[in-house]
Design an enzyme around this catalytic site. Structure first.
Site, mmCIF file in Angstrom:
data_model
loop_
_atom_site.group_PDB
_atom_site.id
_atom_site.type_symbol
_atom_site.label_atom_id
_atom_site.label_comp_id
_atom_site.label_asym_id
_atom_site.label_seq_id
_atom_site.Cartn_x
_atom_site.Cartn_y
_atom_site.Cartn_z
ATOM 1 N N HIS A 1 46.834 46.523 44.956
ATOM 2 C CA HIS A 1 46.644 45.070 44.845
ATOM 3 C C HIS A 1 45.195 44.687 45.193
ATOM 4 O O HIS A 1 44.521 43.984 44.432
ATOM 5 C CB HIS A 1 47.640 44.377 45.791
ATOM 6 C CG HIS A 1 47.508 42.885 45.853
ATOM 7 N ND1 HIS A 1 48.457 42.030 45.334
ATOM 8 C CD2 HIS A 1 46.544 42.080 46.384
ATOM 9 C CE1 HIS A 1 48.073 40.776 45.547
ATOM 10 N NE2 HIS A 1 46.916 40.782 46.184
ATOM 11 N N GLU A 2 44.725 45.175 46.323
ATOM 12 C CA GLU A 2 43.375 44.784 46.747
ATOM 13 C C GLU A 2 42.310 45.331 45.802
ATOM 14 O O GLU A 2 41.297 44.674 45.546
ATOM 15 C CB GLU A 2 43.090 45.234 48.187
ATOM 16 C CG GLU A 2 44.088 44.720 49.237
ATOM 17 C CD GLU A 2 44.392 43.242 49.152
ATOM 18 O OE1 GLU A 2 43.505 42.474 48.735
ATOM 19 O OE2 GLU A 2 45.537 42.853 49.488
HETATM 20 N N1 BES Z 1 43.668 37.675 49.142
HETATM 21 C C1 BES Z 1 44.797 38.090 49.877
HETATM 22 C C2 BES Z 1 44.650 37.965 51.358
HETATM 23 C C3 BES Z 1 44.860 36.569 51.892
HETATM 24 C C4 BES Z 1 46.122 36.050 52.000
HETATM 25 C C5 BES Z 1 43.791 35.819 52.305
HETATM 26 C C6 BES Z 1 46.301 34.781 52.492
HETATM 27 C C7 BES Z 1 43.969 34.542 52.790
HETATM 28 C C8 BES Z 1 45.222 34.026 52.887
HETATM 29 C C9 BES Z 1 45.131 39.550 49.574
HETATM 30 O O1 BES Z 1 44.661 40.015 48.374
HETATM 31 C C10 BES Z 1 46.605 39.648 49.497
HETATM 32 O O2 BES Z 1 47.154 39.072 48.616
HETATM 33 N N2 BES Z 1 47.231 40.352 50.401
HETATM 34 C C11 BES Z 1 48.675 40.451 50.444
HETATM 35 C C12 BES Z 1 49.147 41.826 50.147
HETATM 36 C C13 BES Z 1 49.596 42.003 48.748
HETATM 37 C C14 BES Z 1 50.088 43.398 48.493
HETATM 38 C C15 BES Z 1 50.637 41.025 48.294
HETATM 39 C C16 BES Z 1 49.113 40.058 51.822
HETATM 40 O O3 BES Z 1 48.253 39.777 52.640
HETATM 41 O O4 BES Z 1 50.318 39.997 52.065
HETATM 42 ZN ZN ZN Z 2 45.707 39.325 46.756
#
Ligand code: BES
Ligand code: ZN
Length: 891
Positions: free
Chosen positions: A311-312
């Site tokens: 994902h990242e």
């Molecule tokens: N961009 C997000 C991280 C994020 C989440 C930043 C909320 C600010 C607020 C990152 O790419 C992300 O989506 N992470 C997920 C994991 C993913 C596998 C669904 C997470 O943090 O749960």
């Molecule tokens: Zn994300």
């Protein structure tokens, strides 16, 4: 004073910054002090002044800026006349004595701040090294917290290059987005200079300073990839490293654009609010989402690591290289990364059958979007404080699901070609939702924009009712709401249906409220009462499956409601093992949702669940298990006299598969069986299956004596912990105490969260209270508290009282972060009475804030839905007989 307050009113209360000056390049120096937890910095921003102005307005928050150290260097040097930090708008207004010359100049600002404990902006995380507690400094800027670290134009469309310099203690590792070009050591400090980045948004800037070990590898095109871990734990980074290197190769092919930076670092951070963050070239993770321990991680942990890494890394293209123009288009980032992560996982681990597991994502999207209090995928954002709440199942899961729906409609090849040209066309720039539709429309010659607007610009989704009438198949769409009422939305629904076999397939777009298909076209497939009866008789013996299934493969984001005849046919088809995993999943999930919305009886849902006794597929069974928990809870309120029989029925339902798998892993068994075993045994323990409880206890005790024992491998541990907690009460606390000992002794975060997730399954309210208080102690990192909130039915009231008593502390600790919303949804949503809903409303009447408002409304709506559901079950006529029959059925 009065004059001062109104002075910069033209800049206040605006959703976006005025664009008098456009940032082009940031030269940023930061010096964190890990002992005092303060930092100082200087930023010199090269800007292009494009309007006649005496002002520069940019973002800043929680920083102190001394006006003496603010100046603009153009053809001549201008000192700032006045500098004001407007707290509510998180802006810094810099006023000069004369108009700034049009063209390029450099704005420089010196500032100071605190490394906070709120896991956002520039913050402090802690770890232990040689028995000593140490600090590290970490950034988390998405969505809008770069402004808490340095003054900047903190909007995704304001892209610029970044030249970063750090001054840190010389023994520490200091990482940023780009590779190091030079390090100068002087005494105990070193100054680390990083290469200048390509243009990027502020929310992707990152810095990490602490003690780490790493493992490293290279991609075939020479990108250096490293995983940084706790000192001594570098081995735990190897799995993620391998996934990362392979995934970079995969995305390079898929997007037809190489990864754009020379290196990629991935770091495990002990205190981390989200799961992971895609900072350009420096991805940060929770430990549970990055580290994999051969001995103590479960199959589910392994899968989580792979999905999160994939994902990242998807964001490195979708998000970092091409960035959403504004937060309204956040779903482009998150929906896409979610969808693409499954694509990658499927390619790396085909045996995981990850697309069947993707259905859980869609289901969660459908669940949230079945609320009247949902929101459209494209949502208006007028203030930074509103952004946090949209990192939800709509942006991620509905977003991913509608992308999957479109891909399946347009075809995988055409879709990929269009995506590659979208990335190329908007690289190093920004894009809106309609930009994506344009490339897809060009590549496919289909009306993508019109089709997709119906899914992204309005909230909700349809239920398509199908019935047979006068030799015709009739379809009708209406908005599905879990409350049971019908909304007035209408969609363009790509319908795919199969009849009798997967070879006979038909697709069309349902563009109006209703439509009919002449079923004489269905060669050799006659629908009549008589043939239904015949199928019923022969269904099992001859596998004659005269069925019709809509939403084949469950690629569409909608529900289907079949008439009684068609439903019965599908049930026979399930028993006759004629249907694919996805279709079996979908039929069950739709039926459950219709039942919750009181459009179908619990009797018919339970009867359908009974058809899945011989099911062996992970995704289907896993969903069946979650449903059984919810059904048991609702039944406890609506039909307490039937509860024992309902539990017995569930035990019988899961025993077949549990016995197939046994307690010990078979040599070379599949990843899915390993995950399934744990979930089945957990369910049997929760429903009170004695043999399971006893065996779990035996194995748990062996584990207490030897943590490496093979009788309680990681995949079984949660089941054993839950089983142990079932027997814990005020007079018998030993199981709980032993679990706490394991919690304290392990240094693996996955083990800790596994334990936290099991504790509150206990049924003694007094113990629940003890557990909840433990969650708020210094032994639990604040990021992990939410795992402990999955409270048993018996503990719900205690949890609600506890939440009220501790609300001031909780809201202080969690501030405006998105974790606070989880407290509300976890504690409030399970209730099922109007009185409780009212109580919740009253409690929060004086305590609501913009960042919890939506979640609060959604949770209360869920309570209303549960309440209605309970009422409707109370009125069901033949439930008792059916439950009696199901519980005692001889197979
Ligand atoms: N961009 C997000 C991280 C994020 C989440 C930043 C909320 C600010 C607020 C990152 O790419 C992300 O989506 N992470 C997920 C994991 C993913 C596998 C669904 C997470 O943090 O749960
Ligand atoms: Zn994300």
């Amino acid at each position: 004073m009065d004059q001062n307050q109104s002075k910069y009113c033209e800049f206040k209360g605006q959703p976006r910054l005025p664009k008098f000056a456009i940032p082009k390049r940031y030269d940023l120096k930061l010096k964190p002090d890990l002992v005092t937890c303060k930092f100082t910095g200087v930023v010199a921003v090269t800007v292009d002044v494009v309007a006649d102005t005496k002002f520069i307005v940019l973002n800043a928050a929680e920083l102190s800026v001394d006006p003496k150290f603010v100046q603009f260097k153009g053809p001549k040097v201008l000192e700032a006349l006045e500098v004001e930090l407007v707290q509510e708008d998180e802006i810094l207004v810099v006023e000069f004595g004369e108009s700034l010359p049009i063209g390029v100049g450099v704005l420089s600002i010196a500032f100071q701040g605190t490394l906070n404990d709120r896991m956002k902006g520039f913050y402090r995380s802690t770890y232990e090294h040689n028995g000593e507690k140490k600090n590290m400094a970490v950034t988390q800027f998405e969505p809008a917290d770069a402004r808490r670290c340095f003054p900047c134009w903190d909007e995704p469309a304001c892209k610029a290059t970044f030249k970063i310099t750090l001054e840190v203690p010389s023994e520490l590792v200091a990482l940023s987005n780009m590779p190091v070009i030079e390090e100068k050591v002087s005494n105990n400090l070193k100054t680390v200079y990083y290469e200048e980045s390509p243009i990027m948004s502020t929310y992707l800037v990152a810095v990490v300073v602490g003690l780490f070990d790493y493992v490293e590898d290279h991609t075939s095109d020479g990108v250096n990839v490293r995983v940084y871990c706790h000192v001594g734990k570098a081995n735990q980074g190897k799995f993620a490293l391998d996934v990362a290197v392979k995934t970079l190769g995969l995305y390079r092919e898929y997007f037809a654009v190489p990864y754009s930076l020379p290196k990629l670092d991935m770091v495990a951070i002990p205190d981390f609010a989200a799961g992971a963050m895609e900072n350009y070239g420096l991805v940060t993770y929770r430990e549970t989402a990055l580290l994999y321990d051969e001995k103590h991680s479960a199959a589910a942990n392994k899968q989580r690591v792979a999905i999160v890494v994939a994902h990242e890394l998807a964001h490195q293209w979708f998000g970092n290289l091409v960035t959403m123009e504004w937060w309204t288009h956040l779903w482009l980032n998150e929906g896409f990364a979610t969808w693409v992560s499954y694509l990658a996982a499927d390619s790396l681990f085909p045996e995981w059958k990850i697309w069947t597991q993707f259905l859980e994502e869609s289901t969660e999207g459908l669940r949230l979007d079945g609320l009247a209090e949902s929101h459209p995928i494209e949502v208006d954002i007028n203030h930074a404080s509103e952004i946090d709440e949209i990192f939800d199942a709509i942006s991620y899961r509905k977003g991913a699901a509608v992308i999957r729906m479109l891909q399946s409609y347009l075809g995988a090849e055409c879709f990929q070609r269009a995506l590659a040209s979208y990335i190329q066309r908007h690289a190093c720039s920004n894009a809106k939702t309609e930009d994506l539709w344009s490339v897809l429309e060009e590549a496919s010659d289909e009306p993508v924009n019109k089709l997709m607007n119906s899914w992204t610009k309005q909230k909700g989704y349809p239920v398509v009712s199908v019935k047979v009438k006068d030799q015709k198949l009739e379809f009708e769409q209406s908005q599905f709401l879990l409350s049971g009422s019908h909304g007035d939305g209408q969609w363009i629904v790509p319908i795919v249906l199969c009849y009798g076999s997967y070879e006979s397939r038909q697709s069309f777009l349902l563009q109006t409220k209703s439509e009919a298909l002449d079923i004489n076209e269905f060669l050799g497939f006659s629908i009549s009462k008589a043939s239904l009866m015949e199928t019923g008789k022969e269904g099992k013996s001859n596998s004659v499956c005269a069925w019709i299934k809509l939403n084949v493969d469950q690629t569409g984001f909608y529900r289907v409601k079949y008439d009684e005849d068609l439903s019965a046919r599908l049930r026979y088809a399930i028993e006759g093992k004629c249907l694919s995993t996805s279709d079996k999943y979908g039929i069950l999930d739709d039926s459950y949702a219709l039942c919750m919305a009181c459009q179908q009886s619990l009797t018919s849902l339970l009867t359908l669940m009974g058809a899945y006794r011989e099911e062996i597929d992970y995704a289907v069974l896993s969903n069946l298990i979650s449903m059984s928990y919810k059904v048991a809870r609702i039944a406890a309120d609506s039909a307490p006299a039937l509860l024992d029989n309902i539990k017995l029925f569930f035990i019988h339902l899961f025993q077949y598969s549990a016995e197939r798998l046994g307690w010990d892993p078979k040599h070379g068994e599949s990843h899915l069986d390993a995950m399934l075993r744990g979930e089945l045994l957990t369910a049997l323990a929760i429903f009170g299956h004695d043999a399971t409880l006893n065996e779990a206890s035996r194995r748990f005790h062996a584990f207490l004596d030897d943590r490496d024992t093979s009788v309680l491998r990681p995949d079984l541990r949660r089941a054993a912990y839950v089983a142990v907690m079932q027997n814990v009460s005020t007079s018998n606390k030993s199981g709980y105490e032993s679990l706490l000992r394991v919690y304290r002794e392990t240094d693996l975060s996955q083990e800790k969260t596994r334990i936290l997730g099991s504790l509150a399954s206990c049924r003694d309210p007094n113990i629940i209270l003890e557990i909840l208080n433990f969650l708020l102690s210094s032994e639990v990192r604040s990021q992990d508290v939410v795992f402990g909130l999955a409270v048993s039915r018996e503990g719900c009231e205690t949890a609600w009282k506890w939440l009220q008593n501790n609300w001031d502390h909780i809201s202080k600790t969690y501030g405006s972060g998105f974790l606070i919303t989880r407290f509300i949804s976890a504690v409030v949503s399970p209730f099922s009475s109007y009185e409780k809903a009212k109580e919740v409303e009253e409690f929060f009447a004086s305590r609501s804030k913009p960042y919890i408002a939506r979640t609060l409304k959604q949770s209360i709506e869920r309570v209303h839905i549960n309440t209605k559901w309970v009422q409707s079950i109370k009125n069901e006529k033949h439930l008792a007989e059916v439950v009696q029959e199901l519980a005692h059925r001889k197979y």
